[in-house]
Design a protein around this motif. Structure first.
Motif, PDB file in Angstrom:
ATOM      1  N   THR A  30       0.813  -1.211   0.000  1.00 45.30           N
ATOM      2  CA  THR A  30       0.000   0.000   0.000  1.00 45.30           C
ATOM      3  C   THR A  30       0.848   1.262   0.000  1.00 45.30           C
ATOM      4  N   TYR A  31       0.573   2.127  -0.984  1.00 45.41           N
ATOM      5  CA  TYR A  31       1.210   3.441  -1.055  1.00 45.41           C
ATOM      6  C   TYR A  31       0.265   4.448  -0.426  1.00 45.41           C
ATOM      7  N   ASN A  32       0.657   4.955   0.716  1.00 48.76           N
ATOM      8  CA  ASN A  32      -0.130   5.948   1.437  1.00 48.76           C
ATOM      9  C   ASN A  32       0.861   7.004   1.901  1.00 48.76           C
ATOM     10  N   PHE A  33       0.930   8.130   1.205  1.00 46.34           N
ATOM     11  CA  PHE A  33       1.962   9.117   1.467  1.00 46.34           C
ATOM     12  C   PHE A  33       1.597  10.002   2.642  1.00 46.34           C
ATOM     13  N   GLU A  34       2.520  10.103   3.577  1.00 45.20           N
ATOM     14  CA  GLU A  34       2.327  11.000   4.700  1.00 45.20           C
ATOM     15  C   GLU A  34       2.282  12.428   4.174  1.00 45.20           C
ATOM     16  N   GLN A  35       1.228  13.144   4.509  1.00 44.34           N
ATOM     17  CA  GLN A  35       0.989  14.455   3.907  1.00 44.34           C
ATOM     18  C   GLN A  35       2.155  15.423   4.113  1.00 44.34           C
ATOM     19  N   THR A  36       2.778  15.408   5.266  1.00 43.22           N
ATOM     20  CA  THR A  36       3.826  16.386   5.559  1.00 43.22           C
ATOM     21  C   THR A  36       5.185  15.995   5.017  1.00 43.22           C
ATOM     22  N   GLU A  37       5.373  14.720   4.693  1.00 38.51           N
ATOM     23  CA  GLU A  37       6.694  14.261   4.278  1.00 38.51           C
ATOM     24  C   GLU A  37       6.709  13.655   2.877  1.00 38.51           C
ATOM     25  N   LEU A  38       5.540  13.388   2.309  1.00 36.80           N
ATOM     26  CA  LEU A  38       5.424  12.793   0.975  1.00 36.80           C
ATOM     27  C   LEU A  38       6.238  11.506   0.878  1.00 36.80           C
ATOM     28  N   THR A  39       6.210  10.738   1.952  1.00 39.31           N
ATOM     29  CA  THR A  39       6.985   9.503   2.054  1.00 39.31           C
ATOM     30  C   THR A  39       6.077   8.376   2.518  1.00 39.31           C
ATOM     31  N   ALA A  40       6.266   7.192   1.935  1.00 33.69           N
ATOM     32  CA  ALA A  40       5.446   6.038   2.304  1.00 33.69           C
ATOM     33  C   ALA A  40       5.650   5.670   3.769  1.00 33.69           C
ATOM     34  N   ILE A  41       4.597   5.138   4.366  1.00 32.63           N
ATOM     35  CA  ILE A  41       4.597   4.795   5.790  1.00 32.63           C
ATOM     36  C   ILE A  41       4.851   3.297   5.949  1.00 32.63           C
ATOM     37  N   PRO A  42       5.778   2.891   6.835  1.00 28.76           N
ATOM     38  CA  PRO A  42       6.087   1.462   6.971  1.00 28.76           C
ATOM     39  C   PRO A  42       5.134   0.719   7.894  1.00 28.76           C
ATOM     40  N   TYR A  43       4.765  -0.497   7.452  1.00 28.88           N
ATOM     41  CA  TYR A  43       4.012  -1.444   8.270  1.00 28.88           C
ATOM     42  C   TYR A  43       4.906  -2.663   8.518  1.00 28.88           C
ATOM     43  N   PRO A  44       4.997  -3.181   9.752  1.00 32.45           N
ATOM     44  CA  PRO A  44       4.301  -2.781  10.978  1.00 32.45           C
ATOM     45  C   PRO A  44       5.101  -1.811  11.846  1.00 32.45           C
ATOM     46  N   ASP A  45       6.201  -1.281  11.327  1.00 35.21           N
ATOM     47  CA  ASP A  45       7.112  -0.476  12.139  1.00 35.21           C
ATOM     48  C   ASP A  45       6.462   0.797  12.670  1.00 35.21           C
ATOM     49  N   ALA A  46       5.604   1.436  11.839  1.00 35.12           N
ATOM     50  CA  ALA A  46       5.054   2.723  12.236  1.00 35.12           C
ATOM     51  C   ALA A  46       3.539   2.778  12.223  1.00 35.12           C
ATOM     52  N   VAL A  47       2.892   1.824  11.586  1.00 40.40           N
ATOM     53  CA  VAL A  47       1.435   1.788  11.554  1.00 40.40           C
ATOM     54  C   VAL A  47       0.992   0.329  11.655  1.00 40.40           C
TER      55      VAL A  47
END
Length: 452
Positions: free
Chosen positions: A396-413
């Motif tokens: 899943t590509y879900n870009f963090e709005q403030t950083e425009l960077t993909a969010i890691p699972y399960p490390d951060a979400v």
């Protein structure tokens, strides 16, 4: 296959929510990594003043029913060409699919490649200038960028949507600190390699699956900021757990003779050997030389085993090696279908990272451009990317709005539908076995034959 042009470096034509509130910028800086890549950072808001794709501007289109050019920056020649081939092939498959479905808003898409060869910074700059200015590409993608983000200004000033999987925290910081709104890091940053492994390592220890021979680690890095960053976060993290570092060395890649490092490791065997050099040939050479007289140490090698040539070079010596990637093709039905398609098209197995990533990125862009209603309206396309969640063959590509960077699972979400899986593999009997994270796993961690 779609028509394709090639550019040499000079452009000559030849045809979300986080666990515990962790913030990646705070994490990297708390580990003492600020300034690691030698960035010169300006004030925010300096870009997107008059992008080429703004209202009234001209983009890479020849009009309705014409052709849209998209660029891919890849090491087509040189020591990283194995990865570069994966990138280009993944992009080719994406373009073929896009065009077969009618293109983007009725326009066919053409792929333009730019070779950055040995990754010299000037090659990235020349590639960016030509793709944006001469080829008038409406989007650019690539697996690597410079560590200093020196070419980012070219994309930012033009406004062209640019995507990459360089996995470098310094690149994210540059985008944030300069207020850039059109450069997307389509994978989590490198700091999660170390922090994610530490979480996994603790789970193995606590469950009794692995009891380290000693709470010590030997850490070897290539002498680039990306590899050093991972090595630094790893050392800081395990020291907090009470571990000692018995060896830390940096090497210049490509690196073939690991005798000096192995002599030190064998003289004082650590519980863990953690290598952040990411060149497949280097890591295969280490595995082969280590296997001749292994120590009672778990061996982790970062990213490089995802490239097909690694298994070819390492052979049986690869069995037992643990490695990971923050972006990789999943072993689910979507990923398996892509890998079969790749095999049918090219007659060889797809690697486990870059081919799937580039395949996803260009389809993600095509979807965003279609929703925007005009591939040349770069601001609207970028807004569409930021406000969408895209499920591809690597997750899943879900870009963090403030950083425009993909969010890691399960490390951060915790939700796999919102994050990019941080995949950890172990090579078992010559096969790549995904051992983390659930629900994507295909097997379980096993003690290597040399570990007691």
């Amino acid at each position: 296959m779609t028509e394709q042009q090639n550019l040499d470096p000079a452009g000559t034509s030849s045809g979300a929510a986080k666990k515990g509130g962790i913030n990646r910028r705070d994490l990297v800086r708390s580990a003492g990594l600020a300034g690691l890549a030698g960035l010169v950072v300006g004030g925010a808001g300096g870009y997107f003043v008059a992008p080429r794709g703004s209202a009234g501007g001209t983009g890479g289109s020849t009009g309705a029913g014409g052709t849209l050019k998209v660029g891919i920056v890849a090491p087509i020649t040189g020591p990283y060409s194995g990865d570069g081939q994966e990138m280009v092939r993944g992009a080719e498959l994406a373009i073929a699919d896009i065009n077969a479905a009618g293109g983007v808003l009725g326009q066919q898409v053409e792929l333009v490649t730019a070779d950055i060869a040995d990754q010299a910074p000037e090659n990235f700059v020349q590639a960016a200038e030509r793709l944006v200015s001469r080829e008038n590409c409406v989007a650019v993608s690539g697996g690597y960028t410079t560590t200093t983000s020196v070419e980012y200004d070219i994309y930012a000033q033009a406004g062209v949507p640019m995507f990459h999987t360089n996995t470098l925290q310094a690149n994210t910081d540059y985008v944030v600190d300069n207020g850039i709104t059109n450069i997307f890091q389509a994978c989590p940053t490198e700091i999660w390699y170390a922090s994610g492994f530490i979480q996994l390592m603790q789970e193995w220890i606590e469950s009794g699956v692995w009891t380290p021979s000693s709470n010590t680690a030997a850490v070897i890095s290539s002498n680039d900021s990306y590899s050093i960053s991972i090595a630094t976060v790893l050392q800081e993290g395990i020291r907090e757990l009470g571990w000692d570092i018995t060896l830390y060395e940096e090497v210049s890649v490509p690196y073939a003779d690991w005798g000096p490092q192995l002599a030190k490791i064998r003289n004082d065997p650590p519980g863990l050997i953690f290598i952040t050099d990411y060149l497949a040939g280097d890591l295969a050479a280490f595995a082969n030389q280590f296997a001749s007289a292994p120590t009672n140490s778990l061996l982790y090698q970062q990213y490089g085993p995802s490239v097909p040539e690694y298994l070819e070079l390492a052979g049986d010596s690869a069995n037992g090696v643990v490695w990971s990637t923050t972006i990789g093709t999943l072993p689910d039905q979507i990923g398996k279908s892509f890998r079969q398609r790749y095999l049918d098209e090219y007659g060889s197995e797809a690697g486990l990272s870059q081919s799937g990533a580039q395949y996803d990125i260009l389809r993600l862009w095509a979807q965003a451009a279609s929703r925007a209603g005009d591939a040349n309206d770069f601001a609207r396309v970028c807004d569409s990317v930021r406000n969408s969640t895209f499920r591809g063959v690597v997750g899943t590509y879900n870009f963090e709005q403030t950083e425009l960077t993909a969010i890691p699972y399960p490390d951060a979400v915790n939700d796999p539908s919102l994050g990019m899986p941080h995949l950890t593999y172990q090579i078992q009997n010559g096969e790549q076995v995904l051992i983390s994270p659930a629900p994507y796993t295909t097997g379980n961690f096993q003690l290597p034959s040399w570990v007691s």
